[in-house]
Each structure stands twice: as structure tokens, then as C-alpha cells.
Design an enzyme around this catalytic site. Structure first.
Site, PDB file in Angstrom:
ATOM      1  N   CYS A   1      13.172   4.043  -4.643  1.00 47.18           N
ATOM      2  CA  CYS A   1      12.006   4.931  -4.616  1.00 47.18           C
ATOM      3  C   CYS A   1      11.113   4.771  -5.854  1.00 47.18           C
ATOM      4  CB  CYS A   1      12.495   6.361  -4.399  1.00 47.18           C
ATOM      5  SG  CYS A   1      11.259   7.430  -3.661  1.00 47.18           S
TER       6      CYS A   1
ATOM      7  N   HIS B   1      17.387   7.094  -0.363  1.00 51.30           N
ATOM      8  CA  HIS B   1      18.351   7.895  -1.130  1.00 51.30           C
ATOM      9  C   HIS B   1      19.548   8.137  -0.197  1.00 51.30           C
ATOM     10  CE1 HIS B   1      15.211   8.805  -4.102  1.00 51.30           C
ATOM     11  NE2 HIS B   1      14.408   9.035  -3.084  1.00 51.30           N
TER      12      HIS B   1
END
Ligand code: GLN
Length: 242
Positions: free
Chosen positions: A94, A195
Site C-alpha cells: 500500500c 493487507h
């Protein structure tokens, strides 16, 4: 610690470690130890120099301001670029992924230079934040099962000509450009929006990093029943409407 130990570097846990991304370090470390490897884990805070002799570097996600601070410090430090030149394996998530690209839009709405280790550019999505469970098919060259993860990002990431998509989405947004790609990689530098933590949901990625670092084709098997149960639950969740 002997010279032959595997050096695992966790970059800036004080700035980049949202959504349980610390779990990635724990999973890589554990799976290395399960194979009898001697692991030297180094957690490098943002006020410390990045060691250049690591074998595997992990970078997590972060909120917009810590992301800018991390990018500034990593550019000034230069150690991660030198590690990549030395052939290190780098896996980013990310905000970390965006930082490894050429540039992203920072919390001030400005173009912030990244490290240029992956041939991608990130911009700010104008639409809704990309949030939710994702299911994707990983690049067949990497020989990994389906990717399961959780995404939460405003940035969208465009691949340049030399970056390979890490995966193609079945559910979820991934890079968010609408081209169906998720994440990207150049040689041994990987980026993903996933994630979860992604290594707990996809322990085969941790094993891929270990195989690349050790330059071997296979590792001794491990008991993966716990991981398989988690994978099955999250793959099911990804196919349900939110
Ligand atoms: N701040 C970045 C974005 O929203 C990354 C967010 C994250 O790491 N979860 O795109």
C-alpha cells in the site's frame, strides 16, 4: 549471529505499519525458522539508517502524512536503493508500494517523488476509496495460488512499461485504474495493495521471498492448516457482497 544468517529488515515500523502489516514480518520470520534458518531480524525506525546488506526488506502501509515523512527519509537515506542494487528482495504494501514507485500524491496534494524501484506512478483516485476484500490471480510466472487480501486506499497506481502486474483481480479494485491489475513488480522488488496481513493469508508469498533470497527452488513443507482455514474463510468473504 553468524554471517550466514538470513537478514530480514522491517522498514520504518514507527511510520508504516497499518492494518496489521507487522504480521508480514512475523510470518516471514517464522517460516524461515521453521525451515531451520538462522534469522537476524532488524527493525529500522525512521530515525535510523537503512542497512544495505539485508536479504529481505518488508515495508507496510501508512496514513498519508507518515507516508510523506517515510518517503522523504528513505530518499535522503538512499539505503533501500543501494540494497536493491545489491539484489535484495523487497516486498511493500500500500503506502510502501506507492513510495517504491516513481511518485505519488502526498497529504498536501503535491507530487511526492518515490524511490523509483518499481515502474509505477500513483495518483489520487477521484472516486470512492478502494475498501474491501480482494481476490486476485497472481502472475503465473510466480507459481503462486490465488491472492487474498484486504484493501483500503485512495491512491490508484498506473504501471509503466517495465513493471509486471503482480496479480489480476477477480474481486476488488487492486491498483484501482480499472485495468484489472493488482500490485506490480520489477525483478525482486514487489508491491501490492493487500493487507490482511497479506503473508498470513498467503504464506506462499513469504516462501517465494525466502526462495529468492536463498536462491533455491523449493523449501521443506510446513503444516499450513491454520493458513488454509484463514484463506478459505477470506476467499469466501471476498465473493460476498459487502
Ligand atoms: N495513503 C495511501 C492511500 O490512501 C496509502 C494507504 C494505506 O497504506 N493503507 O492511497
Amino acid at each position: 549471529m553468524s554471517d550466514s544468517s538470513l537478514r530480514l529488515v522491517w522498514v520504518y515500523p514507527d511510520l508504516l505499519s497499518t492494518y496489521g502489516d507487522q504480521g508480514n514480518v512475523l510470518v516471514v520470520e517464522r517460516r524461515a525458522r521453521q525451515r531451520g534458518l538462522d534469522v537476524q531480524r532488524v527493525d529500522v525506525r525512521s530515525d535510523q539508517p537503512i542497512p544495505t546488506s539485508g536479504d529481505i526488506y518488508l515495508i507496510g502501509g501508512g496514513e498519508d502524512r507518515p507516508q510523506r515523512l517515510a518517503a522523504e527519509r528513505l530518499r535522503r537515506d538512499g539505503g533501500l536503493n543501494r540494497a536493491a542494487e545489491n539484489g535484495a528482495i523487497i516486498f511493500s504494501v500500500c503506502a510502501g508500494y506507492q513510495i517504491l514507485g516513481h511518485e505519488f500524491i502526498n497529504d498536501l496534494g503535491e507530487r511526492e517523488p518515490g524511490l523509483g524501484l518499481i515502474d509505477v506512478v500513483s495518483t489520487r483516485g477521484e472516486g470512492e476509496r478502494c475498501v474491501g476484500d480482494v481476490l486476485a490471480d497472481i502472475d503465473p510466472r510466480l507459481g503462486l495460488p490465488q491472492l487474498t487480501g484486504f484493501e483500503n486506499h485512495q491512491g490508484i497506481t498506473h504501471l509503466g512499461p517495465t513493471a509486471r502486474p503482480f496479480a489480476r483481480t477477480v474481486f476488488g479494485r487492486g491498483n484501482g485504474t480499472g485495468d484489472g491489475t493488482e500490485g506490480a513488480y520489477n525483478d525482486t522488488v514487489f508491491g501490492t495493495y493487500m493487507h490482511g496481513p497479506v503473508m498470513a493469508r498467503n504464506p506462499q508469498i513469504a516462501d517465494l521471498l525466502l526462495k529468492l533470497a536463498l536462491d533455491v527452488n523449493a523449501l521443506p513443507p510446513t503444516d499450513d492448516r491454520w493458513y488454509e482455514a484463514l484463506r478459505a474463510e477470506r476467499i469466501e468473504a471476498a465473493s460476498q457482497p459487502a
